[in-house]
Design a protein around this motif. Sequence first.
Motif, PDB file in Angstrom:
ATOM      1  N   HIS A  23      59.719  10.110  42.450  1.00  0.00           N
ATOM      2  CA  HIS A  23      59.105  11.448  42.422  1.00  0.00           C
ATOM      3  C   HIS A  23      57.843  11.512  43.279  1.00  0.00           C
ATOM      4  CE1 HIS A  23      61.934  12.551  39.307  1.00  0.00           C
ATOM      5  NE2 HIS A  23      61.618  11.429  38.692  1.00  0.00           N
ATOM      6  N   ALA A  24      57.796  10.710  44.335  1.00  0.00           N
ATOM      7  CA  ALA A  24      56.660  10.708  45.252  1.00  0.00           C
ATOM      8  C   ALA A  24      57.085  11.319  46.580  1.00  0.00           C
ATOM      9  CB  ALA A  24      56.159   9.287  45.473  1.00  0.00           C
ATOM     10  N   GLY A  25      56.130  11.940  47.260  1.00  0.00           N
ATOM     11  CA  GLY A  25      56.434  12.548  48.546  1.00  0.00           C
ATOM     12  C   GLY A  25      55.248  12.504  49.478  1.00  0.00           C
ATOM     13  N   VAL A  26      55.530  12.717  50.751  1.00  0.00           N
ATOM     14  CA  VAL A  26      54.480  12.840  51.757  1.00  0.00           C
ATOM     15  C   VAL A  26      54.864  13.991  52.682  1.00  0.00           C
ATOM     16  CG1 VAL A  26      55.512  11.124  53.316  1.00  0.00           C
ATOM     17  CG2 VAL A  26      53.072  11.656  53.499  1.00  0.00           C
ATOM     18  N   GLU A  27      53.868  14.758  53.059  1.00  0.00           N
ATOM     19  CA  GLU A  27      54.046  15.871  53.992  1.00  0.00           C
ATOM     20  C   GLU A  27      53.148  15.622  55.192  1.00  0.00           C
ATOM     21  OE1 GLU A  27      53.978  20.682  53.766  1.00  0.00           O
ATOM     22  OE2 GLU A  27      52.384  19.636  52.719  1.00  0.00           O
ATOM     23  N   GLU A  28      53.694  15.836  56.388  1.00  0.00           N
ATOM     24  CA  GLU A  28      52.924  15.719  57.625  1.00  0.00           C
ATOM     25  C   GLU A  28      52.981  17.058  58.343  1.00  0.00           C
ATOM     26  OE1 GLU A  28      52.932  13.452  61.930  1.00  0.00           O
ATOM     27  OE2 GLU A  28      54.632  13.208  60.599  1.00  0.00           O
ATOM     28  N   ILE A  29      51.819  17.575  58.684  1.00  0.00           N
ATOM     29  CA  ILE A  29      51.719  18.828  59.436  1.00  0.00           C
ATOM     30  C   ILE A  29      50.822  18.563  60.639  1.00  0.00           C
ATOM     31  CG2 ILE A  29      50.961  21.239  59.387  1.00  0.00           C
ATOM     32  CD1 ILE A  29      51.180  21.053  56.301  1.00  0.00           C
ATOM     33  N   THR A  30      51.283  18.935  61.823  1.00  0.00           N
ATOM     34  CA  THR A  30      50.438  18.801  63.002  1.00  0.00           C
ATOM     35  C   THR A  30      50.340  20.133  63.726  1.00  0.00           C
ATOM     36  OG1 THR A  30      52.238  18.067  64.412  1.00  0.00           O
ATOM     37  CG2 THR A  30      50.963  16.350  63.318  1.00  0.00           C
ATOM     38  N   SER A  31      49.318  20.238  64.539  1.00  0.00           N
ATOM     39  CA  SER A  31      49.004  21.508  65.197  1.00  0.00           C
ATOM     40  C   SER A  31      49.701  21.689  66.541  1.00  0.00           C
ATOM     41  CB  SER A  31      47.490  21.623  65.379  1.00  0.00           C
ATOM     42  OG  SER A  31      47.009  20.546  66.166  1.00  0.00           O
ATOM     43  N   ARG A  32      50.531  20.755  66.936  1.00  0.00           N
ATOM     44  CA  ARG A  32      51.261  20.856  68.206  1.00  0.00           C
ATOM     45  C   ARG A  32      52.763  20.848  67.942  1.00  0.00           C
ATOM     46  NH1 ARG A  32      48.631  20.063  73.532  1.00  0.00           N
ATOM     47  NH2 ARG A  32      46.453  19.959  72.973  1.00  0.00           N
ATOM     48  N   PRO A  33      53.551  21.453  68.806  1.00  0.00           N
ATOM     49  CA  PRO A  33      55.003  21.434  68.624  1.00  0.00           C
ATOM     50  C   PRO A  33      55.581  20.036  68.845  1.00  0.00           C
ATOM     51  CG  PRO A  33      54.418  22.648  70.613  1.00  0.00           C
ATOM     52  CD  PRO A  33      53.140  22.265  69.940  1.00  0.00           C
ATOM     53  N   ILE A  34      56.718  19.796  68.232  1.00  0.00           N
ATOM     54  CA  ILE A  34      57.430  18.531  68.376  1.00  0.00           C
ATOM     55  C   ILE A  34      58.085  18.486  69.759  1.00  0.00           C
ATOM     56  CG2 ILE A  34      59.401  17.184  67.546  1.00  0.00           C
ATOM     57  CD1 ILE A  34      58.882  18.460  64.770  1.00  0.00           C
ATOM     58  N   PHE A  70      49.864  13.432  50.312  1.00  0.00           N
ATOM     59  CA  PHE A  70      50.697  12.649  49.407  1.00  0.00           C
ATOM     60  C   PHE A  70      50.717  13.347  48.055  1.00  0.00           C
ATOM     61  CE2 PHE A  70      48.996   9.928  52.656  1.00  0.00           C
ATOM     62  CZ  PHE A  70      50.112   9.190  53.052  1.00  0.00           C
ATOM     63  N   TYR A  71      51.881  13.396  47.415  1.00  0.00           N
ATOM     64  CA  TYR A  71      52.008  14.165  46.184  1.00  0.00           C
ATOM     65  C   TYR A  71      53.130  13.597  45.326  1.00  0.00           C
ATOM     66  CZ  TYR A  71      55.853  16.238  48.810  1.00  0.00           C
ATOM     67  OH  TYR A  71      56.997  16.420  49.543  1.00  0.00           O
ATOM     68  N   THR A  72      53.194  14.052  44.096  1.00  0.00           N
ATOM     69  CA  THR A  72      54.368  13.810  43.269  1.00  0.00           C
ATOM     70  C   THR A  72      55.191  15.084  43.308  1.00  0.00           C
ATOM     71  OG1 THR A  72      53.338  14.578  41.219  1.00  0.00           O
ATOM     72  CG2 THR A  72      53.101  12.230  41.765  1.00  0.00           C
ATOM     73  N   THR A  73      56.502  14.955  43.136  1.00  0.00           N
ATOM     74  CA  THR A  73      57.356  16.137  43.254  1.00  0.00           C
ATOM     75  C   THR A  73      57.073  17.147  42.170  1.00  0.00           C
ATOM     76  OG1 THR A  73      59.118  14.962  42.076  1.00  0.00           O
ATOM     77  CG2 THR A  73      59.202  14.963  44.482  1.00  0.00           C
ATOM     78  N   GLU A  74      56.464  16.747  41.083  1.00  0.00           N
ATOM     79  CA  GLU A  74      56.075  17.695  40.040  1.00  0.00           C
ATOM     80  C   GLU A  74      54.949  18.627  40.518  1.00  0.00           C
ATOM     81  OE1 GLU A  74      56.333  14.352  39.344  1.00  0.00           O
ATOM     82  OE2 GLU A  74      58.212  14.460  38.243  1.00  0.00           O
TER      83      GLU A  74
END
Length: 80
Positions: A23-34, A70-74
């Motif tokens: 139930h762990a997760g990570v999100e990545e957000i960047t300011s430039r296009p892939i 970083f987060y838990t899915t809850e």
Amino acid sequence: SYLTGYSQDAVDNNIQVENSKTHAGVEEITSRPISKLFLWSIKTTVCPEAYIALNIPPGKTTKWQAIYRFYTTEQMPKSK
């Protein structure tokens, strides 16, 4: 694996990976296009690798931002 399906818009550079067992997760957000997106994995690791293109002339600078959460899915709101 080489992945496709994203646009030239930075809004597509929002990647989430979740482990349903822990139930762990990570999100990545960047300011430039892939510019390229690869995914590799072994038994204990899943790794999306999002690349951005930079074209910086000599003597010039540029900026971009990458945020990792970083987060838990809850903690994540459920999709509607």
